[in-house]
Scaffold this active site. Structure first.
Site, PDB file in Angstrom:
ATOM      1  N   HIS A   1      -3.596  -3.204   0.329  1.00 11.74           N
ATOM      2  CA  HIS A   1      -2.998  -2.858  -0.957  1.00 11.74           C
ATOM      3  C   HIS A   1      -3.222  -1.378  -1.262  1.00 11.74           C
ATOM      4  O   HIS A   1      -4.318  -0.853  -1.047  1.00 11.74           O
ATOM      5  CB  HIS A   1      -3.640  -3.724  -2.041  1.00 11.74           C
TER       6      HIS A   1
ATOM      7  N   GLU B   1      -2.252  -7.198   1.961  1.00 17.00           N
ATOM      8  CA  GLU B   1      -2.511  -6.593   0.657  1.00 17.00           C
ATOM      9  C   GLU B   1      -3.944  -6.845   0.185  1.00 17.00           C
ATOM     10  O   GLU B   1      -4.655  -5.931  -0.212  1.00 17.00           O
ATOM     11  CB  GLU B   1      -1.527  -7.155  -0.382  1.00 17.00           C
TER      12      GLU B   1
ATOM     13  N   SER C   1       2.670  -2.485  -7.029  1.00 15.05           N
ATOM     14  CA  SER C   1       1.831  -3.565  -7.533  1.00 15.05           C
ATOM     15  C   SER C   1       2.379  -4.047  -8.874  1.00 15.05           C
ATOM     16  O   SER C   1       3.536  -4.464  -8.946  1.00 15.05           O
ATOM     17  CB  SER C   1       0.372  -3.107  -7.610  1.00 15.05           C
TER      18      SER C   1
END
Length: 489
Positions: A411, A317, A190
């Site tokens: 995610h 995500e 991320s």
């Protein structure tokens, strides 16, 4: 393997602790070692400086203070906040080896949108990499406005300077822990993946590492004028001058409380629209001094081309955020929802055609996929293509395995698989009670192969543009995993 393990760093000796002592998986952990002085007082909003040296053995058996000051609650990864001022520290996990072992090193940079996250997460424990003869380091950095806000009279990109200082610490000290300073791979997920790409694209960081692993990378690349405007807006909210003296006159807690207001303070679907319209609120600034250019542009020009890169993303995500959309919004046709963000009719139609299976799942699924593609998956293709033009070795992956609890390949889902940590705290919340160990074997094995040998085990992108390793789906090697993003490019 008797007694606590002690290592002599350049700043002073540290005492760690053994794990699984007396077994083939034995390793040692050294936690909370300062790589820079506490950024308080005259050092607040300053570039990091080395810590004061010490002579007595320093206890390194518990995590150090974190820049994260509160438990944000509801995060996908457990990332505990730890109070204290000395927030610039590293955690070293190493096999039970002698000095001079010269093992490969993975340096992990945590995510959290550049505003949250903690290197003290149990998910980032390096013991499974140690089992596979890889020394692992996690490092901290200043977050939010403290790390990335524009302040007249202060250095820009203080968080980036923290990454560099942490990597410099690794170069000076990792040999004492059995690592090879000439075989360092930086990795992150991320915002941490964005940090990896930022460092890879920076001339000033090239001597500090030798390979890069960018998972679900989120780049900021904030223009200097935008960063300056946000800093001035925050100063106005705080009723101070937008200067170093002005911001130093305000407590850390007041800045933390008010920094979301300077960028809209969005949540839920507002967060998604904010990511589309404005990008990340805080993060590396393209200041023309340290971060010279947007990352993809610098990579296209050959910066970092001598270093291998693995990057990729999960299929959905951020789609789970759109799942929480009001029922009335979920029945609005996806064409209408996308019209406001994809204003070019031809692009919008091409994108919708390329995503027919997702569109069939409903408007929320389609909007979530668009945000995923806009922020994460199209970046994978842009970076891979930029690196191909620079003749740089690049490998791409995609995670398609669906979380049984969230309903998407979402995610953060991939992190415990990369770390082979399916048994760790709260993994079952995201990956279910029985996540497939075979998938962890594949993903962790690929990471180990890359860190130790410079290649993850599948054909590189440049062999045929589009080539990617699919984890969790079939076929395992494909050239079409990212085709649905091409209309956005």
């Amino acid at each position: 393997m008797t007694g606590a393990p002690i290592v002599h760093t350049a700043s002073g000796p540290v005492r760690g602790s053994w794990r699984d002592a007396g077994t083939p998986n034995a390793s040692a952990a050294y936690l909370g070692i300062p790589f820079a002085a506490a950024p308080v007082g005259e050092l607040r909003f300053a570039a990091p400086v080395p810590p004061e040296p010490w002579t007595e053995v320093r206890d390194a058996t518990s995590y150090g203070a974190t820049a994260l000051r509160r438990d944000p609650g509801g995060t996908l990864i457990p990332e505990p906040p730890i109070p204290g001022d000395a927030i610039l520290n590293v955690n070293v996990f190493t096999p039970a080896v002698d000095d001079g072992a010269k093992l490969p090193v993975l340096v992990w940079i945590h995510g959290g949108g550049y505003t949250e996250g903690s290197p003290a997460s149990p998910w980032y424990d390096g013991s499974r990499f140690n089992r596979d003869s890889v020394v692992t380091v996690s490092l901290s950095y200043r977050l939010g406005f403290d790390g990335f806000g524009y302040i007249d009279g202060a250095p820009h990109n203080r968080g980036v300077l923290d990454w560099i200082a942490g990597l410099e610490w690794v170069q000076r000290n990792i040999a004492a822990f059995g690592g090879d300073p000439g075989r360092v791979t930086i990795g992150g997920q991320s915002a941490g993946g964005g940090a990896v790409l930022t460092l890879l694209s920076m001339p000033a960081a090239q001597h500090l590492f030798h390979g890069a692993l960018a998972l679900s990378a989120a780049l900021a690349d904030i223009p200097a004028d935008v960063a300056k405007e946000r800093g001035e807006r925050l100063a106005g909210i705080l009723e101070i001058e937008p200067t170093l003296a002005g911001f130093r006159s305000v407590s850390e807690s007041r800045i933390l409380k008010n920094q979301p207001k300077a960028v809209g303070g969005r949540k839920g679907l507002g967060l998604l629209s904010g990511l589309i319209d404005d990008g990340l609120p805080w993060g590396p600034i393209v200041d023309g001094e340290l971060v010279l250019r947007p990352a993809a542009d610098a990579l296209r020009d050959g910066i970092g081309a001598d270093k291998p890169l693995v990057l990729g993303a999960t299929d959905d995500e951020f789609t789970m955020v759109a799942d929480r959309a009001p029922r009335a919004l979920r029945v609005v046709p996806s064409t209408a929802l996308l019209r406001g963000v994809l204003r070019d009719r031809g692009v919008r139609r091409a994108y919708l055609r390329a995503n027919r299976p997702q569109r069939a799942k409903g408007s929320a699924a389609m909007v979530g996929r668009f945000v995923t593609d806009h922020v994460f998956r199209s970046l994978v293709v842009r970076v891979a293509e930029a690196r191909r033009e620079a003749d740089a070795e690049t490998w791409v992956y995609a995670l398609t395995w669906v979380s049984p609890t969230k309903g998407w390949a979402c995610h953060c889902l991939d992190v415990p698989f990369w770390f082979d940590g399916l048994d760790r705290e709260r993994v079952s919340d995201l990956a279910g009670p029985n996540p497939p160990q075979s998938l962890a074997d594949d993903m962790h094995g690929a990471a180990v192969s890359f860190v130790t040998g410079g290649a993850p085990g599948w054909p590189a992108w440049r062999t045929e543009p589009g080539t990617a390793r699919v984890f969790g789906g079939h076929p395992q090697i494909t050239t079409t995993a990212y085709d649905n993003t091409l209309a956005l490019l």
